[in-house]
Design a protein around this motif. Structure first.
Motif, PDB file in Angstrom:
ATOM      1  N   GLY A   1      30.363  20.020  53.611  1.00  0.00           N
ATOM      2  CA  GLY A   1      30.223  18.569  53.737  1.00  0.00           C
ATOM      3  C   GLY A   1      28.822  18.132  53.341  1.00  0.00           C
ATOM      4  N   GLY A   2      28.415  16.947  53.790  1.00  0.00           N
ATOM      5  CA  GLY A   2      27.064  16.458  53.524  1.00  0.00           C
ATOM      6  C   GLY A   2      26.792  16.277  52.045  1.00  0.00           C
ATOM      7  N   VAL A   3      25.567  16.589  51.644  1.00  0.00           N
ATOM      8  CA  VAL A   3      25.159  16.323  50.266  1.00  0.00           C
ATOM      9  C   VAL A   3      24.713  17.579  49.521  1.00  0.00           C
ATOM     10  CG1 VAL A   3      24.518  13.944  50.695  1.00  0.00           C
ATOM     11  CG2 VAL A   3      22.839  15.756  51.059  1.00  0.00           C
ATOM     12  N   TRP A   4      24.944  18.756  50.131  1.00  0.00           N
ATOM     13  CA  TRP A   4      24.472  19.996  49.501  1.00  0.00           C
ATOM     14  C   TRP A   4      25.176  20.288  48.199  1.00  0.00           C
ATOM     15  CZ3 TRP A   4      20.034  21.273  51.294  1.00  0.00           C
ATOM     16  CH2 TRP A   4      19.734  20.983  52.645  1.00  0.00           C
ATOM     17  N   HIS A   5      26.350  19.664  48.020  1.00  0.00           N
ATOM     18  CA  HIS A   5      27.120  19.945  46.805  1.00  0.00           C
ATOM     19  C   HIS A   5      26.353  19.576  45.532  1.00  0.00           C
ATOM     20  CE1 HIS A   5      28.328  15.680  46.128  1.00  0.00           C
ATOM     21  NE2 HIS A   5      28.157  15.612  47.427  1.00  0.00           N
ATOM     22  N   VAL A   6      25.467  18.564  45.605  1.00  0.00           N
ATOM     23  CA  VAL A   6      24.720  18.161  44.404  1.00  0.00           C
ATOM     24  C   VAL A   6      23.755  19.272  43.985  1.00  0.00           C
ATOM     25  CG1 VAL A   6      23.159  16.473  43.414  1.00  0.00           C
ATOM     26  CG2 VAL A   6      24.930  15.733  44.992  1.00  0.00           C
ATOM     27  N   LEU A   7      23.041  19.828  44.984  1.00  0.00           N
ATOM     28  CA  LEU A   7      22.101  20.909  44.677  1.00  0.00           C
ATOM     29  C   LEU A   7      22.839  22.161  44.220  1.00  0.00           C
ATOM     30  CD1 LEU A   7      19.504  20.593  47.578  1.00  0.00           C
ATOM     31  CD2 LEU A   7      19.260  19.864  45.201  1.00  0.00           C
ATOM     32  N   ALA A   8      23.927  22.501  44.935  1.00  0.00           N
ATOM     33  CA  ALA A   8      24.673  23.724  44.605  1.00  0.00           C
ATOM     34  C   ALA A   8      25.283  23.617  43.214  1.00  0.00           C
ATOM     35  CB  ALA A   8      25.754  23.968  45.662  1.00  0.00           C
ATOM     36  N   GLY A   9      25.917  22.484  42.918  1.00  0.00           N
ATOM     37  CA  GLY A   9      26.538  22.288  41.606  1.00  0.00           C
ATOM     38  C   GLY A   9      25.498  22.273  40.504  1.00  0.00           C
ATOM     39  N   GLY A  10      24.392  21.588  40.739  1.00  0.00           N
ATOM     40  CA  GLY A  10      23.311  21.539  39.748  1.00  0.00           C
ATOM     41  C   GLY A  10      22.785  22.933  39.448  1.00  0.00           C
ATOM     42  N   ALA A  11      22.566  23.720  40.509  1.00  0.00           N
ATOM     43  CA  ALA A  11      22.046  25.080  40.334  1.00  0.00           C
ATOM     44  C   ALA A  11      23.052  25.951  39.581  1.00  0.00           C
ATOM     45  CB  ALA A  11      21.716  25.691  41.693  1.00  0.00           C
ATOM     46  N   ALA A  12      24.343  25.804  39.915  1.00  0.00           N
ATOM     47  CA  ALA A  12      25.375  26.619  39.256  1.00  0.00           C
ATOM     48  C   ALA A  12      25.447  26.295  37.755  1.00  0.00           C
ATOM     49  CB  ALA A  12      26.731  26.380  39.922  1.00  0.00           C
ATOM     50  N   GLY A  13      25.360  25.001  37.426  1.00  0.00           N
ATOM     51  CA  GLY A  13      25.395  24.599  36.019  1.00  0.00           C
ATOM     52  C   GLY A  13      24.200  25.146  35.253  1.00  0.00           C
ATOM     53  N   MET A  14      23.011  25.118  35.902  1.00  0.00           N
ATOM     54  CA  MET A  14      21.798  25.640  35.260  1.00  0.00           C
ATOM     55  C   MET A  14      21.907  27.149  35.059  1.00  0.00           C
ATOM     56  SD  MET A  14      18.943  23.425  37.295  1.00  0.00           S
ATOM     57  CE  MET A  14      17.497  24.055  36.441  1.00  0.00           C
ATOM     58  N   LEU A  15      22.469  27.826  36.070  1.00  0.00           N
ATOM     59  CA  LEU A  15      22.646  29.280  35.984  1.00  0.00           C
ATOM     60  C   LEU A  15      23.586  29.633  34.835  1.00  0.00           C
ATOM     61  CD1 LEU A  15      21.768  31.828  37.564  1.00  0.00           C
ATOM     62  CD2 LEU A  15      23.947  31.703  38.782  1.00  0.00           C
ATOM     63  N   ALA A  16      24.673  28.847  34.719  1.00  0.00           N
ATOM     64  CA  ALA A  16      25.631  29.088  33.638  1.00  0.00           C
ATOM     65  C   ALA A  16      24.950  28.946  32.278  1.00  0.00           C
ATOM     66  CB  ALA A  16      26.806  28.108  33.760  1.00  0.00           C
ATOM     67  N   ALA A  17      24.087  27.932  32.141  1.00  0.00           N
ATOM     68  CA  ALA A  17      23.378  27.725  30.872  1.00  0.00           C
ATOM     69  C   ALA A  17      22.421  28.875  30.584  1.00  0.00           C
ATOM     70  CB  ALA A  17      22.626  26.393  30.912  1.00  0.00           C
ATOM     71  N   ALA A  18      21.765  29.389  31.635  1.00  0.00           N
ATOM     72  CA  ALA A  18      20.838  30.505  31.457  1.00  0.00           C
ATOM     73  C   ALA A  18      21.584  31.767  31.023  1.00  0.00           C
ATOM     74  CB  ALA A  18      20.073  30.759  32.758  1.00  0.00           C
ATOM     75  N   VAL A  19      22.725  32.024  31.664  1.00  0.00           N
ATOM     76  CA  VAL A  19      23.546  33.195  31.316  1.00  0.00           C
ATOM     77  C   VAL A  19      24.002  33.092  29.858  1.00  0.00           C
ATOM     78  CG1 VAL A  19      25.744  34.367  31.753  1.00  0.00           C
ATOM     79  CG2 VAL A  19      24.303  33.652  33.677  1.00  0.00           C
ATOM     80  N   LEU A  20      24.431  31.883  29.483  1.00  0.00           N
ATOM     81  CA  LEU A  20      24.874  31.653  28.103  1.00  0.00           C
ATOM     82  C   LEU A  20      23.730  31.906  27.120  1.00  0.00           C
ATOM     83  CD1 LEU A  20      27.488  30.691  26.695  1.00  0.00           C
ATOM     84  CD2 LEU A  20      26.459  28.415  26.595  1.00  0.00           C
ATOM     85  N   ALA A  21      22.514  31.482  27.486  1.00  0.00           N
ATOM     86  CA  ALA A  21      21.352  31.684  26.625  1.00  0.00           C
ATOM     87  C   ALA A  21      21.068  33.174  26.440  1.00  0.00           C
ATOM     88  CB  ALA A  21      20.139  30.978  27.219  1.00  0.00           C
ATOM     89  N   ILE A  22      21.256  33.957  27.520  1.00  0.00           N
ATOM     90  CA  ILE A  22      21.030  35.401  27.440  1.00  0.00           C
ATOM     91  C   ILE A  22      22.063  36.053  26.527  1.00  0.00           C
ATOM     92  CG2 ILE A  22      21.087  37.558  28.776  1.00  0.00           C
ATOM     93  CD1 ILE A  22      20.046  35.838  31.176  1.00  0.00           C
ATOM     94  N   ILE A  23      23.339  35.630  26.675  1.00  0.00           N
ATOM     95  CA  ILE A  23      24.416  36.198  25.852  1.00  0.00           C
ATOM     96  C   ILE A  23      24.180  35.885  24.372  1.00  0.00           C
ATOM     97  CG2 ILE A  23      26.903  36.042  25.331  1.00  0.00           C
ATOM     98  CD1 ILE A  23      27.299  35.499  28.357  1.00  0.00           C
ATOM     99  N   ARG A  24      23.709  34.661  24.103  1.00  0.00           N
ATOM    100  CA  ARG A  24      23.548  34.230  22.709  1.00  0.00           C
ATOM    101  C   ARG A  24      22.279  34.783  22.058  1.00  0.00           C
ATOM    102  NH1 ARG A  24      25.576  27.873  22.918  1.00  0.00           N
ATOM    103  NH2 ARG A  24      27.802  28.332  22.973  1.00  0.00           N
ATOM    104  N   GLU A  25      21.381  35.377  22.855  1.00  0.00           N
ATOM    105  CA  GLU A  25      20.117  35.857  22.305  1.00  0.00           C
ATOM    106  C   GLU A  25      20.323  37.024  21.344  1.00  0.00           C
ATOM    107  OE1 GLU A  25      17.327  36.778  25.439  1.00  0.00           O
ATOM    108  OE2 GLU A  25      17.032  34.636  25.768  1.00  0.00           O
TER     109      GLU A  25
END
Lengths: 238, 100
Positions: free
Chosen positions: A214-238
């Protein structure tokens, strides 16, 4: 000296940037009016005076944080709790500010210090969108901030005054205006399959976090997950 | 037109807390070495945060909101933002009325 140290833009083009900023923010500035009316009406019901409601909107300028604050407000005001609640709800601004800091090259120090006071979600997103397609000029940012801020403050004050006459905007679907604005911005940021991965990671994580905590933690968690996904993608594409 | 001292304290506490989160982000990156991977994740931040804000309420909104969101996405790929908002709100009102 004036000739050797110029900002790179004439007064005319600065005014033009400002005007473009107000046009870009217009949908959000219209959508914030019913939201502000409701917020003001709810705050008045909790016993806040019209002046206090105007002060809160003018100084805090964070719609969702104020909505939650009004919800937990009581006499006497639990000011420490309200401050901590505002901090938690607005933690997402840390991420937003970090991302925006790359695009503030054209800002003087005082313009940064003053400008970030207006870093509401919509203003931040529009500023990022502008920066993605060119240079973010301080006057453009001022145009974004001016119209949304003005409308938010007068709408909450008007809501406080006409209070009981306000209907719940969700009954009319006005709440969907913010969803539509955010969808429009996500589409504007679209850069192919990489973006799809970020959206999927963020949406799933945010929804699960919201269901679980509940509450508002979903914004931080979702934001972090999206950033992590982009970082993983950057590593794969390197 | 009165201001209660405790209410004022609460408003100032909220204002200070909010400003701290807004200015804090500008300092945050001074302590982070920006590698290409960090840069890639920061570039993804706008989309990630915008998605995280709306996804849970969309899921909770049920089929009416989901279909309205799909219509909004279609509109957003070819129309300016103001038209997108009008179409989005219009379809949400209509679909909620019909489906809920």
């Amino acid at each position: 000296m004036a000739g050797t140290h110029q900002s790179g833009l004439t007064a005319v083009s600065a005014w033009d940037e400002f005007r473009q900023g107000t046009i870009a923010v217009l949908p959000a500035a219209v959508a914030v009016v019913p939201f502000g009316l409701l917020l003001g009406a709810l705050a008045a019901q909790k016993g806040l005076s019209t002046l206090e409601i105007g002060l809160m909107s003018g100084l805090v300028f964070a719609g969702s944080a104020q909505m939650v604050a009004v919800d937990i407000w009581r006499e006497p005001a639990p000011w420490v709790l309200l401050g901590v609640a505002a901090f938690t709800i607005n933690l997402r601004h840390l991420m937003m500010g970090a991302s925006l800091s790359f695009h503030l090259g054209g800002f003087r120090t005082w313009q940064r210090i003053l400008g970030v006071a207006f870093l509401a979600d919509e203003i931040w997103a529009m500023a990022e969108r502008r920066a993605a397609t060119g240079q973010l000029h301080p006057a453009y940012y001022a145009g974004l901030a001016f119209l949304l801020y003005a409308n938010f403050v007068w709408a909450t004050v008007a809501g406080a005054i006409i209070g009981p006459a306000i209907e719940d905007p969700t009954a009319w679907g006005f709440d969907f205006a913010f969803t539509a604005i955010f969808i429009g911005l996500i589409v504007a940021f679209w850069r192919g399959s990489g973006t799809a991965l970020v959206v999927a990671a963020s949406a799933v994580t945010a929804t699960l976090t919201q269901i679980q905590f509940g509450g508002v933690w979903h914004v931080l968690a979702g934001g972090a997950a999206g950033m992590l996904a982009a970082a993983v993608l950057a590593i794969i594409r390197e | 037109m009165t201001v209660d001292p405790l209410n004022l304290a609460a408003i100032l506490a909220m204002a200070a807390a909010t400003y701290a989160t807004r200015i804090g982000g500008l300092w945050l990156l001074r302590f982070v070495h920006v590698t290409p991977r960090v840069r890639a994740s920061l570039d993804a931040l706008p989309v990630a945060v915008l998605t995280a804000v709306i996804a849970p309420s969309l899921m909770k909104g049920g089929p009416a909101d989901m279909i309205a969101a799909a219509i909004t996405i279609l509109a957003a790929s070819r129309l300016p933002l103001l038209a997108v908002v009008l179409i989005g709100v219009g379809s949400a009102v209509l679909l909620r009325h019909v489906l809920n």
